[in-house]
Design a protein around this motif. Structure first.
Motif, PDB file in Angstrom:
ATOM      1  N   LYS A   9       0.867  -1.182   0.000  1.00 45.52           N
ATOM      2  CA  LYS A   9       0.000   0.000   0.000  1.00 45.52           C
ATOM      3  C   LYS A   9       0.902   1.230   0.000  1.00 45.52           C
ATOM      4  CE  LYS A   9      -3.926  -0.452   1.961  1.00 45.52           C
ATOM      5  NZ  LYS A   9      -5.147  -0.304   1.194  1.00 45.52           N
ATOM      6  N   ASN A  11       1.078   5.441   0.095  1.00 42.67           N
ATOM      7  CA  ASN A  11       0.355   6.634   0.509  1.00 42.67           C
ATOM      8  C   ASN A  11       0.506   7.719  -0.559  1.00 42.67           C
ATOM      9  OD1 ASN A  11      -1.124   8.417   2.037  1.00 42.67           O
ATOM     10  ND2 ASN A  11       0.598   8.980   3.347  1.00 42.67           N
ATOM     11  N   ASP A  94      -7.258   7.924  -1.157  1.00 44.92           N
ATOM     12  CA  ASP A  94      -6.028   8.705  -1.303  1.00 44.92           C
ATOM     13  C   ASP A  94      -4.792   7.822  -1.421  1.00 44.92           C
ATOM     14  OD1 ASP A  94      -7.551  10.975  -1.105  1.00 44.92           O
ATOM     15  OD2 ASP A  94      -7.148  11.294   1.032  1.00 44.92           O
ATOM     16  N   GLU A  95      -4.964   6.527  -1.264  1.00 46.03           N
ATOM     17  CA  GLU A  95      -3.855   5.587  -1.341  1.00 46.03           C
ATOM     18  C   GLU A  95      -3.979   4.726  -2.594  1.00 46.03           C
ATOM     19  OE1 GLU A  95      -2.671   4.734   3.246  1.00 46.03           O
ATOM     20  OE2 GLU A  95      -4.342   3.551   2.454  1.00 46.03           O
ATOM     21  N   THR A  96      -2.913   3.983  -2.861  1.00 46.12           N
ATOM     22  CA  THR A  96      -2.891   3.086  -4.008  1.00 46.12           C
ATOM     23  C   THR A  96      -2.253   1.772  -3.577  1.00 46.12           C
ATOM     24  OG1 THR A  96      -2.634   4.964  -5.506  1.00 46.12           O
ATOM     25  CG2 THR A  96      -2.057   2.791  -6.381  1.00 46.12           C
ATOM     26  N   THR A  97      -2.867   0.659  -3.977  1.00 39.43           N
ATOM     27  CA  THR A  97      -2.235  -0.637  -3.773  1.00 39.43           C
ATOM     28  C   THR A  97      -1.486  -0.981  -5.048  1.00 39.43           C
ATOM     29  OG1 THR A  97      -3.893  -1.407  -2.205  1.00 39.43           O
ATOM     30  CG2 THR A  97      -2.625  -3.097  -3.343  1.00 39.43           C
ATOM     31  N   LYS A 133       7.761   2.175  -3.365  1.00 39.00           N
ATOM     32  CA  LYS A 133       6.978   2.851  -2.326  1.00 39.00           C
ATOM     33  C   LYS A 133       7.783   3.997  -1.706  1.00 39.00           C
ATOM     34  CE  LYS A 133       5.107   1.878   2.313  1.00 39.00           C
ATOM     35  NZ  LYS A 133       3.733   2.356   2.302  1.00 39.00           N
ATOM     36  N   GLU A 137       6.838   7.952  -1.812  1.00 40.67           N
ATOM     37  CA  GLU A 137       6.419   8.612  -0.557  1.00 40.67           C
ATOM     38  C   GLU A 137       7.437   9.622  -0.032  1.00 40.67           C
ATOM     39  OE1 GLU A 137       5.358   5.502   2.196  1.00 40.67           O
ATOM     40  OE2 GLU A 137       3.422   5.162   1.219  1.00 40.67           O
TER      41      GLU A 137
END
Length: 138
Positions: A9, A11, A94-97, A133, A137
């Motif tokens: 996941k 952010n 607002d998140e992406t997997t 990730k 981020e």
């Protein structure tokens, strides 16, 4: 066939994640199992390319199909690996997997080692997705 699925996941919105993962020429930056990428031809959203993998510097041919903002489907068409790798971006508010699914086996005499390399591919995928990730981020 060895089937491997790894999810992380992130952010960030799907657009930001897609910008990083869809830059497939930059794959060796995150995917340590891919040493080099050489594009051979492109037809709309399909790219034929040769990749050099870390396993004994073997060369593999791939047909990569990009489904914008959704997934990258890399089909191994020639070389020591047979099968596919699918990288998907799944929006969740607002998140992406970010999900990667491998369905691969080694070819020829090396096919007996498919089970042994499964853990190696899984750990390399976990490392690559964690690196992606962290990049996004920052």
């Amino acid at each position: 066939m060895a089937t491997i699925e790894v999810k992380v996941k992130i952010n960030a919105p799907v657009e930001k994640v897609w910008t990083v993962v869809s830059d497939i020429d930059n794959e060796p930056k995150f995917w340590k199992g891919t040493k080099e990428v050489r594009n051979i031809s492109k037809n709309e959203n399909t790219i034929n390319r040769e990749i050099t993998i870390a396993f004994r510097d073997q060369k593999c041919m791939q047909e990569v199909t990009i489904d914008p903002m959704k997934q990258i489907h890399a089909k191994f068409t020639k070389g020591i690996i047979n099968g596919e790798k699918i990288v998907s971006v799944i929006p969740e508010g607002d998140e992406t997997t970010l999900q990667t699914v491998w369905d691969v086996k080694l070819t020829g005499m090396m096919s007996m080692f498919t089970g042994m390399i499964k853990n190696h591919i899984k750990s390399g995928t976990e490392q690559a997705m964690q690196s992606i990730k962290e990049e996004i981020e920052r």
